[in-house]
Motif scaffolding. Sequence first.
Motif, PDB file in Angstrom:
ATOM      1  N   LYS A  44      -2.693   8.061  -2.948  1.00 57.11           N
ATOM      2  CA  LYS A  44      -2.801   6.759  -2.532  1.00 57.11           C
ATOM      3  C   LYS A  44      -2.977   5.736  -3.672  1.00 57.11           C
ATOM      4  O   LYS A  44      -3.483   6.133  -4.822  1.00 57.11           O
ATOM      5  N   GLY A  45      -2.696   4.679  -3.111  1.00 59.85           N
ATOM      6  CA  GLY A  45      -2.746   3.545  -4.041  1.00 59.85           C
ATOM      7  C   GLY A  45      -2.059   2.160  -3.503  1.00 59.85           C
ATOM      8  O   GLY A  45      -1.904   2.111  -2.292  1.00 59.85           O
ATOM      9  N   SER A  46      -2.144   1.189  -4.585  1.00 61.97           N
ATOM     10  CA  SER A  46      -1.478  -0.084  -4.391  1.00 61.97           C
ATOM     11  C   SER A  46      -1.051  -0.390  -5.421  1.00 61.97           C
ATOM     12  O   SER A  46      -1.226  -0.156  -6.400  1.00 61.97           O
ATOM     13  N   ASN A  54      -1.594   7.476   7.141  1.00 61.35           N
ATOM     14  CA  ASN A  54      -2.540   7.490   5.981  1.00 61.35           C
ATOM     15  C   ASN A  54      -2.965   5.983   5.655  1.00 61.35           C
ATOM     16  O   ASN A  54      -1.997   5.131   5.653  1.00 61.35           O
ATOM     17  N   ALA A  70      -3.754   3.469   2.713  1.00 58.64           N
ATOM     18  CA  ALA A  70      -3.579   3.092   1.212  1.00 58.64           C
ATOM     19  C   ALA A  70      -5.088   2.651   0.973  1.00 58.64           C
ATOM     20  O   ALA A  70      -5.984   2.564   1.483  1.00 58.64           O
ATOM     21  N   THR A  71      -5.060   2.070  -0.681  1.00 58.08           N
ATOM     22  CA  THR A  71      -6.349   1.484  -0.869  1.00 58.08           C
ATOM     23  C   THR A  71      -6.519   0.018  -0.635  1.00 58.08           C
ATOM     24  O   THR A  71      -5.398  -0.625  -0.576  1.00 58.08           O
ATOM     25  N   ASN A 118       3.936   7.775   1.819  1.00 56.99           N
ATOM     26  CA  ASN A 118       4.680   6.556   2.477  1.00 56.99           C
ATOM     27  C   ASN A 118       4.241   5.214   2.220  1.00 56.99           C
ATOM     28  O   ASN A 118       3.097   4.932   1.569  1.00 56.99           O
ATOM     29  N   MET A 119       5.169   4.444   2.525  1.00 57.62           N
ATOM     30  CA  MET A 119       5.014   2.995   1.896  1.00 57.62           C
ATOM     31  C   MET A 119       4.410   2.052   3.358  1.00 57.62           C
ATOM     32  O   MET A 119       5.048   2.368   4.424  1.00 57.62           O
ATOM     33  N   ALA A 120       3.410   1.586   3.064  1.00 63.26           N
ATOM     34  CA  ALA A 120       3.038   0.399   4.240  1.00 63.26           C
ATOM     35  C   ALA A 120       3.930  -0.866   3.953  1.00 63.26           C
ATOM     36  O   ALA A 120       4.849  -0.929   3.352  1.00 63.26           O
ATOM     37  N   THR A 121       3.593  -1.722   4.789  1.00 59.23           N
ATOM     38  CA  THR A 121       4.539  -3.103   4.684  1.00 59.23           C
ATOM     39  C   THR A 121       4.012  -3.944   3.812  1.00 59.23           C
ATOM     40  O   THR A 121       2.654  -3.882   3.608  1.00 59.23           O
ATOM     41  N   MET A 144      -1.045   0.591   5.793  1.00 61.88           N
ATOM     42  CA  MET A 144      -0.966   2.091   6.620  1.00 61.88           C
ATOM     43  C   MET A 144       0.393   2.631   6.499  1.00 61.88           C
ATOM     44  O   MET A 144       1.221   1.873   7.124  1.00 61.88           O
ATOM     45  N   GLY A 186       0.749  -1.092   0.008  1.00 63.45           N
ATOM     46  CA  GLY A 186       0.028   0.088   0.030  1.00 63.45           C
ATOM     47  C   GLY A 186       0.813   0.998   0.095  1.00 63.45           C
ATOM     48  O   GLY A 186       2.084   1.309   0.593  1.00 63.45           O
ATOM     49  N   MET A 187       0.249   2.269  -0.717  1.00 63.37           N
ATOM     50  CA  MET A 187       1.060   3.546  -0.595  1.00 63.37           C
ATOM     51  C   MET A 187       0.164   4.795  -0.052  1.00 63.37           C
ATOM     52  O   MET A 187      -1.045   4.705  -0.597  1.00 63.37           O
ATOM     53  N   ALA A 188       0.569   5.524   0.757  1.00 62.92           N
ATOM     54  CA  ALA A 188      -0.402   6.414   1.303  1.00 62.92           C
ATOM     55  C   ALA A 188       0.309   7.815   1.655  1.00 62.92           C
ATOM     56  O   ALA A 188       1.152   7.778   2.328  1.00 62.92           O
ATOM     57  N   GLY A 189      -0.340   8.883   0.823  1.00 57.52           N
ATOM     58  CA  GLY A 189       0.274   9.994   1.241  1.00 57.52           C
ATOM     59  C   GLY A 189      -1.000  10.964   1.547  1.00 57.52           C
ATOM     60  O   GLY A 189      -2.058  10.683   1.383  1.00 57.52           O
TER      61      GLY A 189
END
Lengths: 156, 156
Positions: free
Chosen positions: A54-56, B112, B114-115, A112-115, B48, A47-50
């Motif tokens: 955002k996206g995946s 944040n 992600a999707t 930011n990147m999720a795990t 996340m 996951g990507m979240a700013g």
Amino acid sequence: MNSQFINPFLASICNTLETMAMLASVPGKPALKKGASAGGEITGIIGMAGDKVKGSFAISFSKPLILQVAENMLGETFSDIDETVIDLVGELTNISTGGAKAKLADDGHNFNMATPVIVSGKDHRIEHSLKGPVITIPFETEYGFFFVEISFTPSN
Amino acid sequence: MNSQFINPFLASICNTLETMAMLASVPGKPALKKGASAGGEITGIIGMAGDKVKGSFAISFSKPLILQVAENMLGETFSDIDETVIDLVGELTNISTGGAKAKLADDGHNFNMATPVIVSGKDHRIEHSLKGPVITIPFETEYGFFFVEISFTPSN
């Protein structure tokens, strides 16, 4: 979503596999994803979240290909998708996305990147729950295809 | 990872299913995840990512349970996991995580989302690629179990 968002991922994946697994890969034509098949037997998802985007991102390998990638990276033979191979898919997902993140940050798209999460199992299907489009790109290598899926949009 | 990070997710999931699907659910004992089985036939996953914390959240439903949840939410009968059910798992994942995010932000842990990505397929397996622990929590409902997995740690 346009090529401005897609190209950094394509470049980063090719670079990651080239440098880490000595594997040349050639991206095919990006297409809008229809249907839900992941295409491969093991898929890394991140996951990507700013604040603004955002996206995946998902990368899905056939079993023969990922076993070869693992052999190239680690110098030993793998006969099945084990914990080592699963970890390696997580690493590849992380590093590929990290490369794209750096390029996109240069262009003002920060996140930011999720795990990473790794999904395995024959015929597993993946859908990105996003109101926007999902782009899928096939890649060709000498050991077979892999597939990448990217959804990446403004947060709101 | 401690209960400070876990409890907001548990409360949010129970609240989401109660209000959206009129479904009471009782969390079991959280445990460190061992092995890779997702536990269910359809799993919603969300990343996340914040400046200081990151992680991933997964909620995995058996087929009979998610079909009942869909019926409760939408007022029609579902005989299989179709696009509508897949979208619904994405929504449940999103809303559950959103509730936990709000609570964690109150405690100073900002991230944040992600999707969501939805994985389906019999016997699919899921691993969270994180150097830290993954906590798994079974939930009981009158229509069967579901499982939640949370990995949530400082970013570096």
